[in-house]
Every structure is written in C-alpha cells, then in structure tokens.
Design an enzyme around this catalytic site. Structure first.
Site, mmCIF file in Angstrom:
data_model
loop_
_atom_site.group_PDB
_atom_site.id
_atom_site.type_symbol
_atom_site.label_atom_id
_atom_site.label_comp_id
_atom_site.label_asym_id
_atom_site.label_seq_id
_atom_site.Cartn_x
_atom_site.Cartn_y
_atom_site.Cartn_z
ATOM 1 C CE LYS A 83 -4.146 1.080 2.197
ATOM 2 N NZ LYS A 83 -4.795 0.544 3.768
HETATM 3 O O1 G3P Z 1 -9.215 1.760 4.794
HETATM 4 C C1 G3P Z 1 -8.752 2.923 5.205
HETATM 5 C C2 G3P Z 1 -9.548 3.700 7.082
HETATM 6 O O2 G3P Z 1 -8.700 2.525 7.756
HETATM 7 C C3 G3P Z 1 -9.649 4.842 7.234
HETATM 8 O O3 G3P Z 1 -10.563 5.145 7.699
HETATM 9 O O4 G3P Z 1 -11.804 6.024 8.879
HETATM 10 O O5 G3P Z 1 -9.883 6.173 9.355
HETATM 11 O O6 G3P Z 1 -10.736 7.628 7.796
HETATM 12 P P1 G3P Z 1 -11.231 6.341 8.484
#
Ligand code: G3P
Length: 217
Positions: A83
């Site tokens: 990634k």
């Molecule tokens: O896959 C990306 C994720 O981990 C981010 O999620 O909720 O931190 O925006 P969030």
C-alpha cells in the site's frame, strides 16, 4: 462486491473469515498502532489466515525507500498487497512494484484525477476515502461513482476499493454504484445483518413453535 476487513485485529479477522465474509484485509499505520503488534509479525499472522489480498502500508516518503519497504513487505507472503500513498513517489513505487508483478494498493485518494494517475501507474487497487470526504462536507460516494464511470469509460482494470467506510449505508451505496471492493471495520460488517423485522419475526416464530409442543431433535 468483495469485502475486505479494515483492521489488524487478528481474532476479529478470524471470526469474520470463518463466516466467509473476508475476501481480503487492509491495514495502515494507524491500525498497526491500534493493534499494539509488530507490523511484520501481525501481517504474517493475518496472511496465514486470509488467502485474499492483505494490504500492508509503506511508511517512507521517498520512492527509493518506499520501494525497499514494499519489497520487504511483499516477502511476508504471496498475497501481500503493498500500500502506497497517492504522491508522485508513491506512484513511482506503484509502477516499479507492479512491473515486478506485485499487487499495489494506492491509498489516500480524494479525487478522480488522482484515481486516473494510479490506474496509469498500474495500481491493482485504488482506495478512495469515503468517510473522510463526508467529514468535510463533500460527497464521498459521488467520488466512488465518478471513478467507476471514468475507469469504465477507458477500460482500466484497477479495482475500486472503497475505504474509510463508516456506516452500513456506505456499504449499500458502494454496492449500488459498483465499487469492486469495500473495506470496513469489523463492527460495520457485523452490523450489516441488523434488521428489527428479522428479530421480531424470530420472536413470533419462537412463541408459536412453543405452542405446538413439538421438537425437531
Ligand atoms: O481504509 C482506510 C481507513 O482505515 C480510514 O478510515 O475511518 O480513519 O477515515 P477512517
């Protein structure tokens, strides 16, 4: 639509995997922090459970270092997806590693133009962040839909991996607009089953069954 689990919590992954709900896993530095585990060890353990793509994120900011980190991460298991962030160095890393036959997930995508660049650099997956766009009063799902249209217009085979999925409605919308994959925390995936009419129906069936006085076993 494929379901990836967005976590480095091994028991949570194993639980969903046993139900056939895990087509892959995504991690990031924040999720590794949350797990309290060593990145190489926890990623190896996840790969021993899940046969689909498991994203492990580089943390360097220059292409040379990202490439070296990506190659090291890719040695963990054949299903590792490296990634990389959506920067020019990340895209250079994407091109080099995808030319070597490694799967690459380009993350932190917030625009159609960024998604176009990632596809041209050979990304296996593009990760647009739905929830974080919603957080700033933009429409995260519109981005998924727009990328779908653009990729289909030109036949790009990069898979749209909708990320930063926070709600069950996000999951429904991803499926409706044609995301190839959505990645969500275990709590969101487990909430997909909830419906009050299902609970009410079971309750009624149980009451009526008790009145029959019958047994199946
Ligand atoms: O896959 C990306 C994720 O981990 C981010 O999620 O909720 O931190 O925006 P969030």
């Amino acid at each position: 639509m494929k379901f990836f689990v967005d976590t480095a919590d091994v028991p949570a992954i194993a639980e969903l995997n046993a139900l056939g709900m895990v087509d892959g896993v995504t991690t990031n530095p924040s999720l590794i922090l949350k797990s309290g585990r060593d990145i190489l060890e926890v990623t190896k353990e996840i790969c021993s459970i899940v046969s689909g793509p498991v994203s492990a994120e580089v943390v360097a900011l220059t292409a040379d270092e990202m490439i070296a980190e990506g190659r090291k991460l890719a040695e963990i298991a054949p299903n590792i997806t490296v990634k990389v962030p959506l920067t020019w160095d990340g895209l250079k890393t994407c091109k080099v590693l995808s030319d070597e036959g490694k799967m690459v997930n380009v993350t932190l995508c917030f625009s159609v133009n960024q998604a176009l660049l990632a596809a041209k650099a050979g990304a296996t997956f593009i990760s647009p962040f739905v929830g974080r766009l919603d957080d700033i009063n933009l429409d995260g799902m519109e981005l998924i839909s727009d990328i779908r249209q653009v990729y289909d217009n030109y036949g790009f085979d990069t898979q749209i991996l909708a990320a930063s999925i926070r709600t069950v409605n996000h999951v429904t919308q991803c499926a409706l607009v044609g995301a190839d994959v959505m990645t969500a925390p275990p709590s969101v995936i487990k909430s997909l089953i909830n419906h009050p009419l299902t609970d009410k129906g079971i309750d009624q069936f149980m009451k009526d069954w008790a009145k029959t006085g019958q047994k199946i076993l």
